[in-house]
Design a protein around this motif. Structure first.
Motif, PDB file in Angstrom:
ATOM      1  N   GLY A 397       0.777  -1.226   0.000  1.00  0.00           N
ATOM      2  CA  GLY A 397       0.000   0.000   0.000  1.00  0.00           C
ATOM      3  C   GLY A 397       0.807   1.274   0.000  1.00  0.00           C
ATOM      4  N   LEU A 398       1.885   1.313  -0.771  1.00  0.00           N
ATOM      5  CA  LEU A 398       2.693   2.527  -0.867  1.00  0.00           C
ATOM      6  C   LEU A 398       1.886   3.639  -1.540  1.00  0.00           C
ATOM      7  N   PRO A 399       1.871   4.863  -0.975  1.00  0.00           N
ATOM      8  CA  PRO A 399       1.164   5.971  -1.625  1.00  0.00           C
ATOM      9  C   PRO A 399       1.653   6.184  -3.051  1.00  0.00           C
ATOM     10  N   GLY A 400       0.708   6.474  -3.943  1.00  0.00           N
ATOM     11  CA  GLY A 400       1.033   6.624  -5.352  1.00  0.00           C
ATOM     12  C   GLY A 400       0.784   5.365  -6.144  1.00  0.00           C
ATOM     13  N   MET A 401       0.393   4.288  -5.445  1.00  0.00           N
ATOM     14  CA  MET A 401       0.063   3.038  -6.116  1.00  0.00           C
ATOM     15  C   MET A 401      -1.368   2.632  -5.755  1.00  0.00           C
ATOM     16  N   SER A 402      -1.929   1.723  -6.562  1.00  0.00           N
ATOM     17  CA  SER A 402      -3.344   1.383  -6.413  1.00  0.00           C
ATOM     18  C   SER A 402      -3.671   0.781  -5.057  1.00  0.00           C
ATOM     19  N   GLY A 403      -2.719   0.062  -4.462  1.00  0.00           N
ATOM     20  CA  GLY A 403      -2.979  -0.545  -3.159  1.00  0.00           C
ATOM     21  C   GLY A 403      -3.280   0.478  -2.083  1.00  0.00           C
ATOM     22  N   PHE A 404      -2.636   1.631  -2.161  1.00  0.00           N
ATOM     23  CA  PHE A 404      -2.845   2.664  -1.148  1.00  0.00           C
ATOM     24  C   PHE A 404      -4.240   3.262  -1.237  1.00  0.00           C
ATOM     25  N   ILE A 405      -4.655   3.691  -2.419  1.00  0.00           N
ATOM     26  CA  ILE A 405      -5.952   4.338  -2.554  1.00  0.00           C
ATOM     27  C   ILE A 405      -7.081   3.366  -2.224  1.00  0.00           C
ATOM     28  N   SER A 406      -6.895   2.082  -2.549  1.00  0.00           N
ATOM     29  CA  SER A 406      -7.911   1.073  -2.235  1.00  0.00           C
ATOM     30  C   SER A 406      -8.081   0.926  -0.728  1.00  0.00           C
ATOM     31  N   GLU A 407      -6.960   0.742  -0.036  1.00  0.00           N
ATOM     32  CA  GLU A 407      -7.021   0.570   1.417  1.00  0.00           C
ATOM     33  C   GLU A 407      -7.490   1.854   2.100  1.00  0.00           C
ATOM     34  N   PHE A 408      -7.058   2.991   1.598  1.00  0.00           N
ATOM     35  CA  PHE A 408      -7.456   4.268   2.185  1.00  0.00           C
ATOM     36  C   PHE A 408      -8.974   4.443   2.132  1.00  0.00           C
ATOM     37  N   LEU A 409      -9.573   4.193   0.976  1.00  0.00           N
ATOM     38  CA  LEU A 409     -11.017   4.368   0.830  1.00  0.00           C
ATOM     39  C   LEU A 409     -11.790   3.357   1.673  1.00  0.00           C
ATOM     40  N   ALA A 410     -11.338   2.094   1.676  1.00  0.00           N
ATOM     41  CA  ALA A 410     -12.030   1.065   2.459  1.00  0.00           C
ATOM     42  C   ALA A 410     -12.010   1.403   3.941  1.00  0.00           C
ATOM     43  N   PHE A 411     -10.853   1.833   4.448  1.00  0.00           N
ATOM     44  CA  PHE A 411     -10.750   2.142   5.881  1.00  0.00           C
ATOM     45  C   PHE A 411     -11.421   3.474   6.214  1.00  0.00           C
ATOM     46  N   LEU A 412     -11.420   4.408   5.268  1.00  0.00           N
ATOM     47  CA  LEU A 412     -12.127   5.664   5.498  1.00  0.00           C
ATOM     48  C   LEU A 412     -13.619   5.400   5.691  1.00  0.00           C
ATOM     49  N   GLY A 413     -14.181   4.555   4.837  1.00  0.00           N
ATOM     50  CA  GLY A 413     -15.584   4.184   4.992  1.00  0.00           C
ATOM     51  C   GLY A 413     -15.833   3.421   6.273  1.00  0.00           C
ATOM     52  N   LEU A 414     -14.897   2.548   6.650  1.00  0.00           N
ATOM     53  CA  LEU A 414     -15.051   1.748   7.863  1.00  0.00           C
ATOM     54  C   LEU A 414     -14.979   2.614   9.113  1.00  0.00           C
TER      55      LEU A 414
END
Length: 494
Positions: A397-414
């Motif tokens: 989940g390094l920022p600037g890669m797809s893993g980061f934005i995916s985890e960020f949005l999922a946890f933001l919603g959670l």
């Protein structure tokens, strides 16, 4: 364009027919097999480019009455089953993901030394099934394509897998076979009560909670539980995961790329499209249970991955952990979290395909994927080391890669709906960084082994395949609107 989806879904048949005509010893088998996967990719790109963003509803619809059934239960109202295809913003993304990963995985088939013709025929049948799953607008048709993926995967694994291939294949068949039976029970129940298997019509009908006496709240809850088991096995949800680890370890690399990159996502697709579409009230009522299951997946997968000494097993448990984030995003039951869950399915598909592509290179060059038997290969294979490090950073989940934005949005919603579970889940993200970096550094750096000297680095084809996946991973990470704009058609995009 009428008929475009049918052409896309059944385009692998052209390759199957041509391969069936060829002699197994023909030097054209591998070329035709790879070219046959290029045609669906081109068609998927056309569908994706013609898809109208911001327009809700089903696009590229195709409907033809397939057959009718008269029964004594309802003699004046026939049961009609139609051939129905169509795409939403969600399914069009999966169609592109499927065709891209299948095309790139076809180059790994070239490493198969025996029965290449048979492998490619089943490989193309698997692609046909996956394309059909994501294009179906009819539950009966969805189930048929779903079964095609199951049978072709079983045969590919059982014939061309590793030393314990039979055990892995039958484990896959039993778990997923039971899941198919549970899914079929739900489909038949809905068909009998609603007299249709059209997904859009069923979704609309089930919004009326009073018109169907048999489909009471409790009955719908039981049907949702069956769907949770059916698609949760595919995802997989712990403890329905053991078969998946065996498949990742024993399957040939071309199949693992598709299995980790696409087939696991059918579970997420089914939960979102059918669980959330048919039974939203019931799904919201068990959101806490779903969040707990997601948390178990996230932490259990991360802890077990941390102690693995074999890269394929490590990535298998890593996939289990990352699918936990999908469950957590869905459990948030808000647009941000669900969007994060969808982002995670696409992101993980690309990252997993890249990682297993590189795992195939390790097996081909060094003959092992045991971490203790590798080390110091960066000096011999710098291109491999660079891509492997980039894939690992994307996975953590390094920022600037797809893993980061995916985890960020999922946890933001959670965190909006379940902050305590979100806080605990962050531990899984930390563990992911630890086990991924540990594995990457142990493989690429460390003590140099003289026996690995003069090993060939990535070929031009392997560089191109890796670069395509990495570019998409970075593109989504830097410009996530490429996904969110498409998802607006299902009311999820921001």
């Amino acid at each position: 364009m009428t008929g475009l989806l049918s052409i896309l879904v059944f385009s692998p048949l052209l390759g199957i027919i041509l391969l069936a005509i060829l002699s197994p010893e023909s030097h054209l088998v591998k070329r035709i097999g790879t070219l046959a996967t290029a045609l669906p990719l081109l068609l998927a790109i056309v569908v994706y480019s013609l898809f109208e963003r911001g327009v809700e509803g089903i696009q590229f619809q195709e409907t033809v009455t397939w057959f009718e059934m008269m029964t004594s239960i309802s003699p004046n109202e026939p049961y009609i089953i139609s051939y129905e295809l169509g795409v939403t913003g969600l399914s069009v993304l999966f169609l592109f993901l499927t065709s891209l990963i299948t095309f790139l995985a076809s180059f790994a088939v070239h490493r198969i030394t025996s029965g290449t013709k048979g492998f490619f025929i089943l490989f193309l049948a698997l692609e046909l099934g996956m394309l059909g799953v994501f294009s179906s607008e009819n539950l009966f048709l969805f189930f048929l394509f779903f079964e095609v993926t199951l049978v072709s995967t079983f045969l590919l694994l059982g014939r061309w897998g590793g030393f314990h291939k039979e055990r892995a294949a039958f484990s896959f068949l039993i778990y997923n076979g039971i899941g198919s039976v549970l899914l079929l029970i739900v489909i038949i129940t809905l068909f009998v009560e609603l007299h249709t298997t059209n997904i859009t019509e069923i979704t609309s009908m089930l919004k009326d909670t009073d018109s169907f006496e048999f489909l009471s709240y409790n009955m719908r809850m039981w049907m949702l539980v069956l769907l949770l088991f059916a698609f949760g096995t595919k995802l997989p949800i712990v403890p329905l995961h053991s078969w998946m680890v065996r498949v990742h370890v024993e399957a040939p690399i071309a199949l693992v790329m598709i299995h980790a990159g696409v087939l696991l996502k059918i579970g997420a697709y089914g939960l979102i499209r059918f669980g959330g579409g048919f039974f939203p009230e019931q799904l919201q009522d068990i959101a806490l249970v779903l969040a707990i299951l997601g948390l178990i997946n996230l932490l259990y997968g991360a802890f077990i991955a941390f102690v693995q000494t074999e890269l394929r097993a490590l990535l298998a448990y890593s996939s289990i952990s990352h699918m936990g984030i999908v469950l957590l995003g869905l459990a948030s039951f808000n647009s941000v979290g669900v969007q994060g869950a969808i982002f995670q399915t696409i992101s993980h598909g690309l990252i997993a395909a890249l990682l297993f592509l590189l795992i195939g290179v390790l097996l081909d060059r060094f003959g092992t994927t045991r971490i203790s038997e590798l080390g110091g290969i960066a000096s011999q294979t710098p291109l491999f080391a660079g891509f492997f490090l980039a894939a690992g950073l994307a996975s953590l989940g390094l920022p600037g890669m797809s893993g980061f934005i995916s985890e960020f949005l999922a946890f933001l919603g959670l965190f909006e709906s379940m902050p305590v579970i979100g806080a605990i889940g962050v531990l899984g993200i930390i563990l992911t960084a630890v086990y991924i970096l540990r594995a990457v550094l142990a493989v690429t750096f460390g003590e140099r082994r003289p026996s690995f000297d003069r090993k060939m680095d990535l070929s031009a084809t392997e560089v191109a395949s890796s670069a395509v996946l990495l570019i998409l991973i970075i593109w989504i990470g830097v410009y996530p609107a490429i996904l969110s704009n498409t998802l607006r058609t299902i009311g999820i995009g921001g």
